[in-house]
Design a protein around this motif. Structure first.
Motif, PDB file in Angstrom:
ATOM      1  N   MET A 100       0.865  -1.317   0.099  1.00  0.00           N
ATOM      2  CA  MET A 100      -0.061  -0.229  -0.036  1.00  0.00           C
ATOM      3  C   MET A 100       0.832   1.153   0.027  1.00  0.00           C
ATOM      4  O   MET A 100       1.794   1.542   0.695  1.00  0.00           O
ATOM      5  CB  MET A 100      -0.961  -0.021   1.231  1.00  0.00           C
ATOM      6  CG  MET A 100      -1.728   1.285   1.385  1.00  0.00           C
ATOM      7  SD  MET A 100      -2.723   1.376   3.002  1.00  0.00           S
ATOM      8  CE  MET A 100      -3.988   0.318   2.429  1.00  0.00           C
ATOM      9  N   ASN A 101       0.623   2.229  -0.875  1.00  0.00           N
ATOM     10  CA  ASN A 101       1.233   3.603  -0.710  1.00  0.00           C
ATOM     11  C   ASN A 101      -0.055   4.539  -0.858  1.00  0.00           C
ATOM     12  O   ASN A 101      -0.746   4.423  -1.594  1.00  0.00           O
ATOM     13  CB  ASN A 101       2.166   3.391  -2.080  1.00  0.00           C
ATOM     14  CG  ASN A 101       2.587   4.960  -2.140  1.00  0.00           C
ATOM     15  OD1 ASN A 101       2.150   5.830  -2.844  1.00  0.00           O
ATOM     16  ND2 ASN A 101       3.600   5.561  -1.417  1.00  0.00           N
ATOM     17  N   ARG A 102       0.399   5.572  -0.097  1.00  0.00           N
ATOM     18  CA  ARG A 102      -0.361   6.591  -0.034  1.00  0.00           C
ATOM     19  C   ARG A 102       0.493   7.890   0.100  1.00  0.00           C
ATOM     20  O   ARG A 102       1.536   7.744   0.442  1.00  0.00           O
ATOM     21  CB  ARG A 102      -1.386   6.627   1.148  1.00  0.00           C
ATOM     22  CG  ARG A 102      -2.455   5.404   1.135  1.00  0.00           C
ATOM     23  CD  ARG A 102      -3.454   5.352  -0.110  1.00  0.00           C
ATOM     24  NE  ARG A 102      -4.385   4.459  -0.031  1.00  0.00           N
ATOM     25  CZ  ARG A 102      -4.278   3.645  -0.850  1.00  0.00           C
ATOM     26  NH1 ARG A 102      -3.209   3.556  -1.677  1.00  0.00           N
ATOM     27  NH2 ARG A 102      -5.181   2.495  -0.766  1.00  0.00           N
TER      28      ARG A 102
ATOM     29  N   MET B 285      -4.419   7.115   6.168  1.00  0.00           N
ATOM     30  CA  MET B 285      -4.090   5.692   5.921  1.00  0.00           C
ATOM     31  C   MET B 285      -4.357   4.759   7.006  1.00  0.00           C
ATOM     32  O   MET B 285      -5.047   3.701   6.855  1.00  0.00           O
ATOM     33  CB  MET B 285      -2.391   5.539   5.660  1.00  0.00           C
ATOM     34  CG  MET B 285      -2.096   4.281   5.639  1.00  0.00           C
ATOM     35  SD  MET B 285      -0.103   4.066   5.584  1.00  0.00           S
ATOM     36  CE  MET B 285       0.134   4.149   3.931  1.00  0.00           C
ATOM     37  N   GLN B 286      -4.140   5.285   8.226  1.00  0.00           N
ATOM     38  CA  GLN B 286      -4.519   4.536   9.388  1.00  0.00           C
ATOM     39  C   GLN B 286      -6.163   4.193   9.374  1.00  0.00           C
ATOM     40  O   GLN B 286      -6.723   3.141   9.501  1.00  0.00           O
ATOM     41  CB  GLN B 286      -4.432   5.308  10.607  1.00  0.00           C
ATOM     42  CG  GLN B 286      -2.857   5.478  10.978  1.00  0.00           C
ATOM     43  CD  GLN B 286      -2.495   6.200  12.262  1.00  0.00           C
ATOM     44  OE1 GLN B 286      -2.982   7.322  12.474  1.00  0.00           O
ATOM     45  NE2 GLN B 286      -1.890   5.842  13.054  1.00  0.00           N
TER      46      GLN B 286
ATOM     47  N   ILE C 246      -6.765   1.542   6.690  1.00  0.00           N
ATOM     48  CA  ILE C 246      -6.408   0.183   7.156  1.00  0.00           C
ATOM     49  C   ILE C 246      -7.344  -0.641   8.093  1.00  0.00           C
ATOM     50  O   ILE C 246      -7.642  -1.543   8.012  1.00  0.00           O
ATOM     51  CB  ILE C 246      -4.944   0.119   7.551  1.00  0.00           C
ATOM     52  CG1 ILE C 246      -4.030   0.405   6.311  1.00  0.00           C
ATOM     53  CG2 ILE C 246      -4.504  -1.105   8.210  1.00  0.00           C
ATOM     54  CD1 ILE C 246      -2.567   0.933   6.672  1.00  0.00           C
TER      55      ILE C 246
ATOM     56  N   PRO D 110       2.285   1.269  12.372  1.00  0.00           N
ATOM     57  CA  PRO D 110       3.379   0.473  12.120  1.00  0.00           C
ATOM     58  C   PRO D 110       4.262   0.255  13.369  1.00  0.00           C
ATOM     59  O   PRO D 110       4.081   0.934  13.966  1.00  0.00           O
ATOM     60  CB  PRO D 110       4.188   1.270  11.117  1.00  0.00           C
ATOM     61  CG  PRO D 110       3.691   2.966  11.450  1.00  0.00           C
ATOM     62  CD  PRO D 110       2.428   2.625  11.901  1.00  0.00           C
TER      63      PRO D 110
ATOM     64  N   GLN E  29       4.905  -4.787  10.957  1.00  0.00           N
ATOM     65  CA  GLN E  29       4.462  -3.801   9.968  1.00  0.00           C
ATOM     66  C   GLN E  29       5.381  -2.649   9.950  1.00  0.00           C
ATOM     67  O   GLN E  29       5.768  -1.953  11.018  1.00  0.00           O
ATOM     68  CB  GLN E  29       3.045  -3.243  10.938  1.00  0.00           C
ATOM     69  CG  GLN E  29       2.154  -4.229  11.420  1.00  0.00           C
ATOM     70  CD  GLN E  29       1.618  -5.038  10.079  1.00  0.00           C
ATOM     71  OE1 GLN E  29       0.918  -4.308   9.313  1.00  0.00           O
ATOM     72  NE2 GLN E  29       1.296  -6.165  10.470  1.00  0.00           N
TER      73      GLN E  29
ATOM     74  N   LEU F  46       6.636   0.906   8.015  1.00  0.00           N
ATOM     75  CA  LEU F  46       6.364   2.273   6.942  1.00  0.00           C
ATOM     76  C   LEU F  46       7.500   2.664   6.381  1.00  0.00           C
ATOM     77  O   LEU F  46       8.262   3.126   7.216  1.00  0.00           O
ATOM     78  CB  LEU F  46       5.633   3.161   7.838  1.00  0.00           C
ATOM     79  CG  LEU F  46       4.787   4.243   6.840  1.00  0.00           C
ATOM     80  CD1 LEU F  46       3.992   3.883   6.025  1.00  0.00           C
ATOM     81  CD2 LEU F  46       4.461   5.370   8.058  1.00  0.00           C
TER      82      LEU F  46
ATOM     83  N   ASN G  73       4.792  -6.664   6.517  1.00  0.00           N
ATOM     84  CA  ASN G  73       4.036  -5.940   5.684  1.00  0.00           C
ATOM     85  C   ASN G  73       4.459  -4.562   5.751  1.00  0.00           C
ATOM     86  O   ASN G  73       4.788  -3.916   6.556  1.00  0.00           O
ATOM     87  CB  ASN G  73       2.497  -5.841   6.595  1.00  0.00           C
ATOM     88  CG  ASN G  73       1.640  -7.157   6.512  1.00  0.00           C
ATOM     89  OD1 ASN G  73       1.848  -8.161   5.727  1.00  0.00           O
ATOM     90  ND2 ASN G  73       0.628  -7.333   7.325  1.00  0.00           N
TER      91      ASN G  73
ATOM     92  N   TYR H 131       4.459  -1.117   4.080  1.00  0.00           N
ATOM     93  CA  TYR H 131       3.579   0.248   3.799  1.00  0.00           C
ATOM     94  C   TYR H 131       4.416   1.454   3.467  1.00  0.00           C
ATOM     95  O   TYR H 131       5.375   1.461   3.923  1.00  0.00           O
ATOM     96  CB  TYR H 131       2.631   0.686   5.058  1.00  0.00           C
ATOM     97  CG  TYR H 131       1.568  -0.480   5.512  1.00  0.00           C
ATOM     98  CD1 TYR H 131       0.133  -0.812   5.029  1.00  0.00           C
ATOM     99  CD2 TYR H 131       1.963  -1.436   6.153  1.00  0.00           C
ATOM    100  CE1 TYR H 131      -0.518  -1.562   5.344  1.00  0.00           C
ATOM    101  CE2 TYR H 131       1.325  -2.483   6.897  1.00  0.00           C
ATOM    102  CZ  TYR H 131      -0.122  -2.596   6.229  1.00  0.00           C
ATOM    103  OH  TYR H 131      -0.638  -3.464   6.638  1.00  0.00           O
ATOM    104  N   CYS H 132       3.901   2.378   2.625  1.00  0.00           N
ATOM    105  CA  CYS H 132       4.735   3.332   1.979  1.00  0.00           C
ATOM    106  C   CYS H 132       3.813   4.582   1.989  1.00  0.00           C
ATOM    107  O   CYS H 132       2.693   4.658   1.753  1.00  0.00           O
ATOM    108  CB  CYS H 132       5.162   2.924   0.421  1.00  0.00           C
ATOM    109  SG  CYS H 132       6.079   1.423   0.370  1.00  0.00           S
TER     110      CYS H 132
END
Length: 200
Positions: free
Chosen positions: A1-3, A42-43, A46, A64, A157, A159, A191, A193-194
């Motif tokens: 996932m990237n946001r 993002m939080q 998710i 994360p 997790q 980030l 996992n 996340y970006c």
């Protein structure tokens, strides 16, 4: 996932140029605040994907385990004097009370990506990043609550923070290295996340 916090339009391009290349370091707190808002969104997203928590700030319980950042080469660090992704990551960590860890090094200097095609960007990123020394990686992960217990099987997790998302080749390469390291060095799934300040 990237946001991302913003679209990389003309105005945002100028803001980042003022910060990165023209010595206007006072932009940093504003850019971090913008990233912080993107992290909150993002939080919430998710939480929603994980099963029906209501969309409110109080429901933003996902965090994360740590924040890391895309490293720059020594040549780029000397040229610029700082790594903007690291400053963004440290600012986010402070605002959200999330540990920061430097987990990657850039193993080769790459030319500026802005002048390359998508295929050239993807090709140039192959082998561009490596894990920090193994003992440091294990120590950084083990200091996180719950990961230093024998047999504590959890999914890590992570980030990753960077300034601009273009093709995703940089972040994909970093994510691959981190997933492999977590699995091979500590037996953990990861996992990734970006979060980037801008998306082009």
């Amino acid at each position: 996932m990237n946001r991302s916090a913003v679209r990389y339009d003309g105005m945002m391009r100028e803001w980042l140029a003022q910060y990165k290349y023209r010595g206007h370091e006072r932009y940093a707190p504003l850019l971090v605040k913008m990233l912080s808002q993107a992290l909150i969104r993002m939080q919430l997203e998710i939480n929603s994907l994980k099963g029906g928590l209501q969309h409110s700030k109080q429901s933003a319980v996902w965090k994360p385990d740590l924040i890391t950042f895309v490293p720059v080469s020594k040549a780029r660090l000397i040229e610029r004097g700082f790594n903007q992704a690291q400053i963004f990551a440290e600012g986010l960590g402070k605002l959200h009370h999330i540990p920061i860890a430097s987990l990657l090094v850039r193993s080769m200097h790459t030319e500026k990506q802005s002048f390359k095609t998508r295929a050239e960007r993807i090709e140039s990123m192959k082998g561009a990043f490596e894990l920090i020394p193994e003992e440091h990686f294990v120590r950084e992960i083990a200091r996180l609550k719950g990961f230093d217990q024998p047999g504590a099987l959890r999914t890590l997790q992570i980030l990753i923070v960077d300034d601009i998302y273009t093709t995703g080749s940089t972040l994909n390469t970093c994510a691959y290295v981190l997933r492999q390291a977590a699995k091979l060095k500590m037996g953990l799934e990861a996992n990734i996340y970006c979060l980037t300040w801008a998306r082009s």
